[in-house]
Design a protein around this motif. Sequence first.
Motif, mmCIF file in Angstrom:
data_model
loop_
_atom_site.group_PDB
_atom_site.id
_atom_site.type_symbol
_atom_site.label_atom_id
_atom_site.label_comp_id
_atom_site.label_asym_id
_atom_site.label_seq_id
_atom_site.Cartn_x
_atom_site.Cartn_y
_atom_site.Cartn_z
ATOM 1 N N UNK A 120 0.806 -1.221 0.000
ATOM 2 C CA UNK A 120 0.000 0.000 0.000
ATOM 3 C C UNK A 120 0.839 1.271 0.000
ATOM 4 N N UNK A 121 1.813 1.346 0.884
ATOM 5 C CA UNK A 121 2.545 2.602 1.034
ATOM 6 C C UNK A 121 3.287 2.987 -0.254
ATOM 7 N N UNK A 122 4.065 2.057 -0.870
ATOM 8 C CA UNK A 122 4.743 2.446 -2.114
ATOM 9 C C UNK A 122 3.798 2.716 -3.283
ATOM 10 N N UNK A 123 2.567 2.209 -3.208
ATOM 11 C CA UNK A 123 1.597 2.497 -4.269
ATOM 12 C C UNK A 123 1.001 3.887 -4.134
ATOM 13 N N UNK A 124 1.081 4.466 -2.942
ATOM 14 C CA UNK A 124 0.466 5.767 -2.698
ATOM 15 C C UNK A 124 1.455 6.924 -2.745
ATOM 16 N N UNK A 125 2.712 6.658 -2.363
ATOM 17 C CA UNK A 125 3.727 7.713 -2.359
ATOM 18 C C UNK A 125 5.041 7.161 -2.900
ATOM 19 N N UNK A 126 5.894 8.067 -3.374
ATOM 20 C CA UNK A 126 7.180 7.660 -3.926
ATOM 21 C C UNK A 126 8.210 8.765 -3.770
ATOM 22 N N UNK A 127 9.261 8.670 -4.565
ATOM 23 C CA UNK A 127 10.331 9.668 -4.497
ATOM 24 C C UNK A 127 9.748 11.077 -4.716
ATOM 25 N N UNK A 210 -2.939 1.476 10.527
ATOM 26 C CA UNK A 210 -2.747 0.024 10.564
ATOM 27 C C UNK A 210 -3.425 -0.502 11.824
ATOM 28 N N UNK A 211 -4.504 -1.245 11.639
ATOM 29 C CA UNK A 211 -5.339 -1.684 12.752
ATOM 30 C C UNK A 211 -5.127 -3.157 13.095
ATOM 31 N N UNK A 234 -13.937 8.635 6.591
ATOM 32 C CA UNK A 234 -12.985 9.721 6.809
ATOM 33 C C UNK A 234 -11.536 9.263 6.725
ATOM 34 N N UNK A 235 -11.295 7.987 6.988
ATOM 35 C CA UNK A 235 -9.934 7.448 6.921
ATOM 36 C C UNK A 235 -9.717 6.886 5.515
ATOM 37 N N UNK A 236 -8.691 7.350 4.834
ATOM 38 C CA UNK A 236 -8.477 6.948 3.446
ATOM 39 C C UNK A 236 -8.151 5.465 3.323
ATOM 40 N N UNK A 237 -7.274 4.969 4.198
ATOM 41 C CA UNK A 237 -6.814 3.582 4.102
ATOM 42 C C UNK A 237 -6.744 2.968 5.498
ATOM 43 N N UNK A 238 -7.326 1.795 5.651
ATOM 44 C CA UNK A 238 -7.228 1.036 6.897
ATOM 45 C C UNK A 238 -6.598 -0.323 6.592
ATOM 46 N N UNK A 253 -6.750 -4.555 3.297
ATOM 47 C CA UNK A 253 -6.728 -3.112 3.078
ATOM 48 C C UNK A 253 -8.148 -2.706 2.748
ATOM 49 N N UNK A 254 -8.727 -1.860 3.587
ATOM 50 C CA UNK A 254 -10.096 -1.380 3.393
ATOM 51 C C UNK A 254 -10.073 0.129 3.285
ATOM 52 N N UNK A 255 -11.016 0.666 2.525
ATOM 53 C CA UNK A 255 -11.064 2.112 2.412
ATOM 54 C C UNK A 255 -11.815 2.574 1.180
#
Length: 397
Positions: A120-127, A210-211, A234-238, A253-255
């Motif tokens: 999830x994290x690398x799919x949402x943000x990068x360099x 991360x729940x 309200x939470x983009x990614x759980x 991954x829910x959202x």
Amino acid sequence: MDYEVDRKTQWIADELQTLQESGLFNQIPVIESAMGGRIRIGGKELINFCANDYLGLANHPRLQQAARDAIEKYGIGPGAVRSIAGTNVLHQQLEERLASFKGADACITFQSGFTANLATIPALVGRGDVIFSDRLNHASIIDGCRLSRATIVAYEHNDVDDLQEKIRQTTEYGRRLIVTDGVFSMDGDIAPLPAIYEVANEHGIMLMVDDAHGEGVLGRNGRGIVDHFDLHGKIDVEIGTMSKAFGVVGGIVAGKRVIIDWLRQRGRPFLFSSAMTIPDTAACLEAVDLLESSGELVQALWANAKLMKAEMQKMGFDIGHSETPIIPLMLGDVKLARQFSKELLENGVFAMAIGYPTVPEGKARVRVMNTAAHSQADLEEALGTFQLVGRKLGVID
């Protein structure tokens, strides 16, 4: 331990020797029984306070039967990655049921909670992007952040004011992401998610929680931290896991649907690694059925935790500031923590010592994991053992 080494691997043997001498070498016990409130190790029955099996579902007969039935109908393995070999109907059903259970637009499953974070994290943000990460976030979050190659800005644990300040100070960015654990597994405290949401909303920053240790523990019938704080939509990614309270294995991954659809296209563990096995998926579906139909197991978990906390505090133990069924028995010195765990084991209680690098140096502890599988007799016997060992080692009077 003696190793056969050459010049290329001598450094590894040296490091292992250092771990052994410092008491940090991790000896992993072998369990000879099914997971539960009591287990067998080395031929000896022990009261088990090491498992994350919060609701006692890891050996539940309904989950066992669901797995057997699924094997008879669909076999065992998924064959290949879902994007190439297709997806089994059970995977589709599980994702639909989980989305409904958690009150999210959509859901995607992974092989584990760890791979869910790595996807999830690398799919949402990068360099060129920035991640604001709680300083005590789990290793899987840390590794996902590193893989993304985004700039990582750590804010002080559960400190919303520091998060605000770090956001104010960070002026160069492309996209931004705030990520926090929901329940912190080593201390048992809960992230101030409503306040973090307000910060994320104010600055227009994506928010991910991360729940893993909130699934099956917080919220209505164990729906998790988003439900606990009524932050649906309200939470983009759980992120979640099915290896703890659900009693099986797998990541969630829910959202928002746009993010879930994006992960199906760019989540590397989804695209390049086979899915959960058929029996695991069926067992997870049955776990969702159990939780939807009754909150009895969640209530039993919290009742057991309340008893253990109250009695351990009466004895004089330092149990930190946990807000959940996780009890950190704070001891400080790692050698003391390991000796405490060893003495417990010899007296019929399995509770592992936790030291550096899992927790900071000087913050070693024995972590006590309560579950709904523990009977009243289990708890009373265990409390007597904790008191006995605590007095023997001079931890309590």
